[in-house]
Design a protein around this motif. Structure first.
Motif, PDB file in Angstrom:
ATOM      1  N   MET A 225     -33.546  59.091   7.936  1.00  0.00           N
ATOM      2  CA  MET A 225     -32.817  60.450   8.168  1.00  0.00           C
ATOM      3  C   MET A 225     -34.337  61.300   8.386  1.00  0.00           C
ATOM      4  N   ALA A 226     -35.503  60.977   8.088  1.00  0.00           N
ATOM      5  CA  ALA A 226     -36.739  61.660   8.354  1.00  0.00           C
ATOM      6  C   ALA A 226     -36.546  63.277   7.679  1.00  0.00           C
ATOM      7  N   PRO A 227     -35.894  63.278   6.471  1.00  0.00           N
ATOM      8  CA  PRO A 227     -35.969  64.713   5.980  1.00  0.00           C
ATOM      9  C   PRO A 227     -37.140  65.208   5.773  1.00  0.00           C
ATOM     10  N   GLU A 228     -37.320  66.447   5.587  1.00  0.00           N
ATOM     11  CA  GLU A 228     -38.606  67.180   5.246  1.00  0.00           C
ATOM     12  C   GLU A 228     -38.797  67.024   3.923  1.00  0.00           C
ATOM     13  N   LYS A 229     -37.974  66.595   2.873  1.00  0.00           N
ATOM     14  CA  LYS A 229     -38.402  66.719   1.655  1.00  0.00           C
ATOM     15  C   LYS A 229     -37.550  65.663   0.944  1.00  0.00           C
TER      16      LYS A 229
END
Ligand code: ZN
Length: 291
Positions: A225-229
């Motif tokens: 998902m390549a989330p920011e956090k």
């Protein structure tokens, strides 16, 4: 006229935490009681909120629960080892007592929302939150919406590969030694060592194993998902374990995908007193009020 307040119900398997706050999420009253039968527990919840003028309520519950609004059993607790609670109409019982907007989701989604609105993921558009406690769960948020489809996520049961030196049989009755919860939940500490987790020294090898699983799951999450956090809450891992988690993330990545600074990406919750879910519930109460 009495000031209208936002309500929070953090429904855990062993205890309930209920609270009211103003619209800036300043807590006005908070109390907790043990989780007993659904009837008795919900009676306590209802009596608590009857003392106030409540505009809306956010609910984060232990699961599994039905979070699909269009479902016939929306708001119900689904099959759970807590026998009394299986099939209980949690939301419906509250709606009979209070005809106000309510947001119903998982406890870990509430924590994710709390860290997203006021905590270490504040300002990020995407966040995945894991909690490692008695059980392991995860919730994902993108632009303020929870990511779910057929049902809520069950990230605690994602497949992981065992640490080469970890011979533990695993604590999950469904997935033995190849699921995140079965290898990284709190009870696995005692399962491996015979010593209660809180009595183990932090340099004990088991925390290295848990960090290995967290690093692995963080890597999977990042490539999915390549989330920011990516936030790791719960009591099993502490701030002092985060460098090891980031180190294992790096090993699994093996320089494949470019990442932000891992100290920024992989973090602990920043809301104090274990309050991520309560703050998240206030945020969800406000969200449902505005919709
Ligand atoms: Zn499992």
């Amino acid at each position: 006229m009495t000031e209208k307040l936002l309500g929070s119900i953090e429904a855990g398997g062993t205890k309930f935490v209920v609270a009211v706050a103003d619209f800036d999420f300043n807590v006005k009253e908070i109390t907790k009681f043990p989780t007993t039968t659904p009837e008795e527990t919900l009676a306590n919840v209802i009596n608590f909120f009857k003392q106030f003028e409540v505009a809306s309520i956010g609910i984060g519950s232990f699961g599994p629960i039905d979070v699909k609004v269009e479902s016939k059993t929306y708001g119900h607790v689904l099959n759970t080892p807590k026998a009394d609670w299986s099939g209980f109409d949690f939301l419906g019982t509250l709606k009979v007592a209070f005809d106000i907007p309510m947001y119903f989701t998982t406890d870990v989604n509430s924590s994710a929302y709390g860290e997203y609105t006021k905590g270490s993921a504040r300002g990020a558009n995407s966040v995945v939150y894991f909690t490692l406690g008695t059980g392991v769960g995860g919730g994902a948020l993108q632009d303020g919406q929870f990511i779910s489809g057929i049902a809520h996520a069950e990230m605690g049961h994602a497949t992981v590969i065992a640490h080469p030196e970890d011979s533990y049989v695993g604590g999950c009755p469904f997935h033995s030694n190849h699921c995140f919860e079965g290898l990284a939940a709190g009870p696995t500490l005692e399962g491996r060592t015979g010593i209660k987790g809180e009595k183990l020294p932090r340099d004990h090898k088991v925390f290295d194993f848990i960090s290995y699983y967290a690093g692995q799951i963080a890597f999977n999450t990042f490539v999915n998902m390549a989330p920011e956090k990516i936030v790791f809450g719960g009591s099993v891992l502490q701030e002092s374990d985060m460098p090891t988690v980031r180190e294992y993330f790096k090993q699994f990545n093996n320089d494949y995908v470019a990442t932000p600074d891992l100290e920024e990406l992989i973090v602990r919750p920043s809301i104090e007193n274990n309050g991520s879910a309560t703050i998240g519930n206030f945020g969800l109460a406000l969200k449902v009020l505005k919709e």
